[in-house]
Design an enzyme around this catalytic site. Sequence first.
Site, mmCIF file in Angstrom:
data_model
loop_
_atom_site.group_PDB
_atom_site.id
_atom_site.type_symbol
_atom_site.label_atom_id
_atom_site.label_comp_id
_atom_site.label_asym_id
_atom_site.label_seq_id
_atom_site.Cartn_x
_atom_site.Cartn_y
_atom_site.Cartn_z
ATOM 1 N N SER A 75 -9.666 1.486 2.670
ATOM 2 C CA SER A 75 -8.828 2.279 1.800
ATOM 3 C C SER A 75 -7.750 1.469 1.070
ATOM 4 C CB SER A 75 -8.144 3.364 2.625
ATOM 5 O OG SER A 75 -7.332 2.788 3.627
ATOM 6 N N LYS B 68 0.845 -1.204 0.000
ATOM 7 C CA LYS B 68 0.000 0.000 0.000
ATOM 8 C C LYS B 68 0.876 1.249 0.000
ATOM 9 C CE LYS B 68 -4.015 1.798 2.604
ATOM 10 N NZ LYS B 68 -4.877 1.570 3.785
ATOM 11 N N SER C 161 -9.819 -0.939 6.876
ATOM 12 C CA SER C 161 -9.265 -0.818 5.528
ATOM 13 C C SER C 161 -8.480 -2.003 5.002
ATOM 14 C CB SER C 161 -8.394 0.422 5.435
ATOM 15 O OG SER C 161 -9.216 1.545 5.306
HETATM 16 N N1 GLN Z 1 -13.256 3.403 5.996
HETATM 17 C C1 GLN Z 1 -12.730 3.893 7.229
HETATM 18 C C2 GLN Z 1 -12.519 5.380 7.171
HETATM 19 O O1 GLN Z 1 -12.764 5.963 6.160
HETATM 20 C C3 GLN Z 1 -11.494 3.142 7.591
HETATM 21 C C4 GLN Z 1 -10.241 3.648 7.018
HETATM 22 C C5 GLN Z 1 -9.057 2.823 7.355
HETATM 23 O O2 GLN Z 1 -9.163 1.775 8.003
HETATM 24 N N2 GLN Z 1 -7.902 3.301 6.980
HETATM 25 O O3 GLN Z 1 -12.107 5.958 8.122
#
Ligand code: GLN
Length: 482
Positions: free
Chosen positions: A155, A80, A179
């Site tokens: 994400s 990532k 994410s």
């Molecule tokens: N979807 C969640 C957010 O937007 C989690 C993001 C993540 O785990 N980095 O905060």
Amino acid sequence: MITLHELTIKKTHSLLLNKEISAFDLTKEFFDYIETKDKEINAYRLLLKDEALRQANEVDKKIAANENISFLAGVPLAIKDNILIKNNFATAGSQMLRNYRATYDATVIQRLKKSDAIFLGKTNLDEFAMGSSSENSAFEKPKNPLDLSRVPGGSSGGSAAAVASHQAIAALGSDTGGSVRQPAAFCGLVGLKPTYGAVSRFGLIAMSSSLDQIGPIAKNVEDAALILETIAGKDSYDETSENFQFQAQSIYERKDLKGIKIGLVKEIESNSFEKDLAISYQKSLDCLKQLGAAIEEISIPHISLSLPCYYVLMPAEVSSNLARFDGLRYSSSEKTGSLKDIYFETRGEYFGTETKRRIILGTFVLSSGYYDAYYLKARLVQALIKKEFGEAFKKVDLLVWPTTPTPAFKFNEKLNDLLAMYLSDIFTVPANIAGIPAVSLPIYGEGQLPYGLQFLASHFQEAKMLNVAYLFEQASNYGKFL
Ligand code: GLN
């Protein structure tokens, strides 16, 4: 000719050891495939071809010299793009870091390098890991390989898309509120969020430091366990990391689930699940019972406050962590004028809408007069939720519930409905709030698209959790129940 879609870490390892393939040829094969395939998927932000082929050559030399190699040696991975690899760009999906090059390796990268893993490239993500669909990326939006009209989740959407489209054998993502697990669920993969502190965060571009954890996205539980074994443990550069040692071998310890108690949280109302999810969830529970597990209903009375609690704590930390991006450090800005002008114009232009929204929200909840009313209260609620999870794990070994309420959704479906987007994290956020490990495995109902089944355990109980997950994966035929 190697069939890339059949490769797992274990399989690659034995092919390499038996000299049926060379690491160099395998890596080259991946890049040839990526060259055409990624035009349609957009999983990668950046390819690291020269470095990867050089790494692969080193592995081949070790194999030729009959040196001992680790399971991950010669295994092509995707990383990532918020995890630093020395000398390479790391954008975190943001224009703010479009020119930033890492000056050091993240600890997870160092450990993977030591194991001779190969990095194919850096993958797309929501800006600074904020989002559930990868649509908040300032760059290319990755697509779901199972259905190109749908998002791969977020994400870590690029990482999941890379593995699901066989453009990498496994990947690293980061999980602050889901994410790793949610994109894994959307793409039919295994996603593991380790216990907070199990894996060093050094070299991970911080989103919300008290919740962030790096974790693997893989094709099966075995591969996820092998990566966890390599990256876990104390790191003197991350004071929140713990002396946790995980043995991948431990996932084979139990042969059935006799004596294991699995809790169903009564506040997560399964009668509200959409039909196909209800079907696959019921099949999952039946499968666990057949393996010998005792299923019990338990209560975590305040679990529904996890999401509101997250959307106070997370933006507070985001606002503080992202304060460092000022146009002077990390990426220089071409803006001129007074210092204040440079700050305003750089941050105004190079942060995206969702990032700005969270910075403003976070600054608000931390500001004097509101700190006690919001931030402090959210920390108290977090303590309460943690305590309730602690009580639950006195009664049961693991908890189980779905990873997401729906399968992968369409592009733009939730982009203009913020609350709907935030609610898609409802089942993943509690693990981050409690700091506990959780793993998502694919399960299928009658439709084509996978859902995720999530196992959660008490702090540092990854061995037990992944042992159960492995047995479930085998018994359910990878969630297909055939
Ligand atoms: N979807 C969640 C957010 O937007 C989690 C993001 C993540 O785990 N980095 O905060």
